[in-house]
Scaffold this active site. Structure first.
Site, PDB file in Angstrom:
ATOM      1  N   HIS A 105       1.417  -0.756  -0.339  1.00 41.83           N
ATOM      2  CA  HIS A 105       0.154   0.073   0.228  1.00 41.83           C
ATOM      3  C   HIS A 105       1.059   0.972   0.004  1.00 41.83           C
ATOM      4  CE1 HIS A 105      -3.837  -2.069   0.548  1.00 41.83           C
ATOM      5  NE2 HIS A 105      -4.026  -2.251   1.484  1.00 41.83           N
ATOM      6  N   LYS A 261     -19.393  -6.187  -1.083  1.00 38.13           N
ATOM      7  CA  LYS A 261     -20.497  -6.880  -1.895  1.00 38.13           C
ATOM      8  C   LYS A 261     -19.821  -7.097  -3.085  1.00 38.13           C
ATOM      9  CE  LYS A 261     -24.724  -3.990  -1.384  1.00 38.13           C
ATOM     10  NZ  LYS A 261     -25.235  -2.954  -1.235  1.00 38.13           N
ATOM     11  N   GLY A 262     -17.941  -6.481  -3.251  1.00 39.14           N
ATOM     12  CA  GLY A 262     -17.539  -6.743  -4.617  1.00 39.14           C
ATOM     13  C   GLY A 262     -18.266  -6.425  -5.588  1.00 39.14           C
TER      14      GLY A 262
HETATM   15  P1  A3P Z   1     -17.056  -4.158  -0.970  1.00 39.60           P
HETATM   16  O1  A3P Z   1     -16.523  -3.669   0.719  1.00 39.60           O
HETATM   17  O2  A3P Z   1     -17.268  -2.201  -2.053  1.00 39.60           O
HETATM   18  O3  A3P Z   1     -17.571  -5.020  -1.151  1.00 39.60           O
HETATM   19  P2  A3P Z   1      -9.550  -4.798  -0.739  1.00 39.60           P
HETATM   20  O4  A3P Z   1      -9.193  -5.586  -0.658  1.00 39.60           O
HETATM   21  O5  A3P Z   1      -8.043  -3.836  -0.554  1.00 39.60           O
HETATM   22  O6  A3P Z   1      -9.293  -4.764   1.277  1.00 39.60           O
HETATM   23  O7  A3P Z   1     -10.838  -4.492  -0.950  1.00 39.60           O
HETATM   24  C1  A3P Z   1     -11.616  -5.022  -0.636  1.00 39.60           C
HETATM   25  C2  A3P Z   1     -12.740  -4.144  -1.773  1.00 39.60           C
HETATM   26  O8  A3P Z   1     -12.631  -5.913  -2.716  1.00 39.60           O
HETATM   27  C3  A3P Z   1     -14.208  -4.769  -0.779  1.00 39.60           C
HETATM   28  O9  A3P Z   1     -14.825  -3.436  -1.291  1.00 39.60           O
HETATM   29  C4  A3P Z   1     -14.260  -6.757  -1.429  1.00 39.60           C
HETATM   30  O10 A3P Z   1     -15.566  -6.818  -1.150  1.00 39.60           O
HETATM   31  C5  A3P Z   1     -14.018  -6.386  -2.725  1.00 39.60           C
HETATM   32  N1  A3P Z   1     -13.314  -7.915  -3.081  1.00 39.60           N
HETATM   33  C6  A3P Z   1     -12.620  -8.683  -2.333  1.00 39.60           C
HETATM   34  N2  A3P Z   1     -12.645  -9.802  -3.148  1.00 39.60           N
HETATM   35  C7  A3P Z   1     -13.398  -9.545  -4.328  1.00 39.60           C
HETATM   36  C8  A3P Z   1     -13.407 -10.005  -5.670  1.00 39.60           C
HETATM   37  N3  A3P Z   1     -13.030 -11.126  -6.445  1.00 39.60           N
HETATM   38  N4  A3P Z   1     -14.183  -9.776  -7.060  1.00 39.60           N
HETATM   39  C9  A3P Z   1     -14.356  -8.832  -6.765  1.00 39.60           C
HETATM   40  N5  A3P Z   1     -14.512  -7.655  -5.665  1.00 39.60           N
HETATM   41  C10 A3P Z   1     -14.265  -8.012  -3.963  1.00 39.60           C
END
Ligand code: A3P
Length: 298
Positions: A105, A261-262
């Protein structure tokens, strides 16, 4: 912001991360075939880690039945640089199978010189700031220590707009990698979460090319790209036992919290019109004439 953030090398960061970043800046030595998955927190890091892992190793897997992603969380397979080289065991650098894949990050300007100067590749995943904000705020309230109070949406939004969030401001982070991807497109791939959602296959193939492991006609005939997309999909990953229970990383975060939610565009369920106006204005102003824009903002 319920826990203190410090301005370190021009970005905001919790104290424990500052120490970890400082150590990896000193100790990490990039190799030419390393792959770095970079992101602002809550931009789809875990998805990109899974995809990068599956793509870079696809030549070793003819079938996906026993794939490591079915039994390990992407954060375990693709560790964060910040917490891998925190001065604990530098030998680990030589124990990881190649090509090594790491997450980070840390903003571009603070990455160690060996990452910038070597031939290693960087894949940056960027998310629309509206969805990024919602994801970060909901996530924080789920993982916060119980000793800390919940943060209201209004408080969190104020901080986000002031850029005072983990690794923020968001605009400086994305612009750092955006500018580098414009200058060095063969080294830094800048991907938007929304575009990746819309056309995953196209980007999976492009990543294969960037990493020097393109998909062959034979792979295409065998439906390898589709298998990877399915394996890394939100629905599939969220339902795997390894991602539903247990904790991961130094923060001992419950793995289930990485999957909410993704979706793209969930922000409409949280933003009031004045919030939309305020953040749109800030983002348009900060991104300026960089060439980077987001559909609803531009
Ligand atoms: P939401 O909170 O909008 O659902 P990070 O990995 O950087 O922490 O980001 C997390 C975000 O990515 C979350 O978004 C999560 O649900 C989403 N996410 C996790 N796995 C995913 C996937 N396989 N495809 C798409 N989005 C995903």
């Amino acid at each position: 912001q319920p826990y203190p953030l410090y301005l370190f090398q021009n970005f905001w960061c919790p104290k424990i991360h500052i120490e970890a970043i400082h150590r990896f800046q000193q100790h990490f030595q990039a190799k030419d075939n390393d792959v770095i998955v970079a992101s602002f927190p809550k931009s789809g890091t875990i998805w990109m880690k899974a995809l990068a892992f599956a793509i870079s190793s696809h030549q070793s897997f003819s079938s996906f039945e026993n794939h490591p992603l079915l039994t390990s969380n992407p954060h375990e397979l693709v560790p964060f640089l910040e917490f891998t080289f925190g001065g604990v065991n530098h030998d680990i650098q030589n124990q990881i199978l190649e090509p090594r894949i790491f997450g980070t990050h840390t903003p571009f300007h603070s990455l160690p010189a060996s990452i910038k100067d070597s031939d290693c590749k960087i894949i940056y995943i960027c998310r629309d700031p509206f969805d990024n904000f919602v994801s970060a705020w909901t996530y924080f309230n789920k993982v916060r220590p119980l000793s800390l109070p919940a943060v209201t949406k209004e408080e969190a939004f104020e901080m986000y707009c002031n850029g005072i969030v983990d690794y923020g401001p968001w605009w400086s982070h994305v612009l750092g990698f955006w500018n580098e991807s414009v200058a060095k497109p063969n080294k830094v791939m800048f991907l938007k979460y929304e575009d990746l959602k819309d056309n995953t296959g196209f980007h999976v193939r492009k990543i294969g090319e960037l990493l020097g492991c393109p998909f062959t006609e034979e792979d295409e005939k065998n439906g390898k790209v589709e298998s990877i997309i399915k394996l890394c999909s939100f629905e599939k990953m969220k339902d795997l036992e390894v991602n539903k229970s247990g904790v991961v990383g130094r923060g001992r975060i419950e793995k289930k919290n990485f999957f909410r939610k993704g979706e793209k565009g969930d922000w409409v369920n949280y933003f009031s019109p004045p919030m939309v106006e305020k953040l749109s204005k800030i983002v348009a102003e900060k991104l300026g004439d960089s060439g980077l824009s987001f559909k609803k903002i531009s």
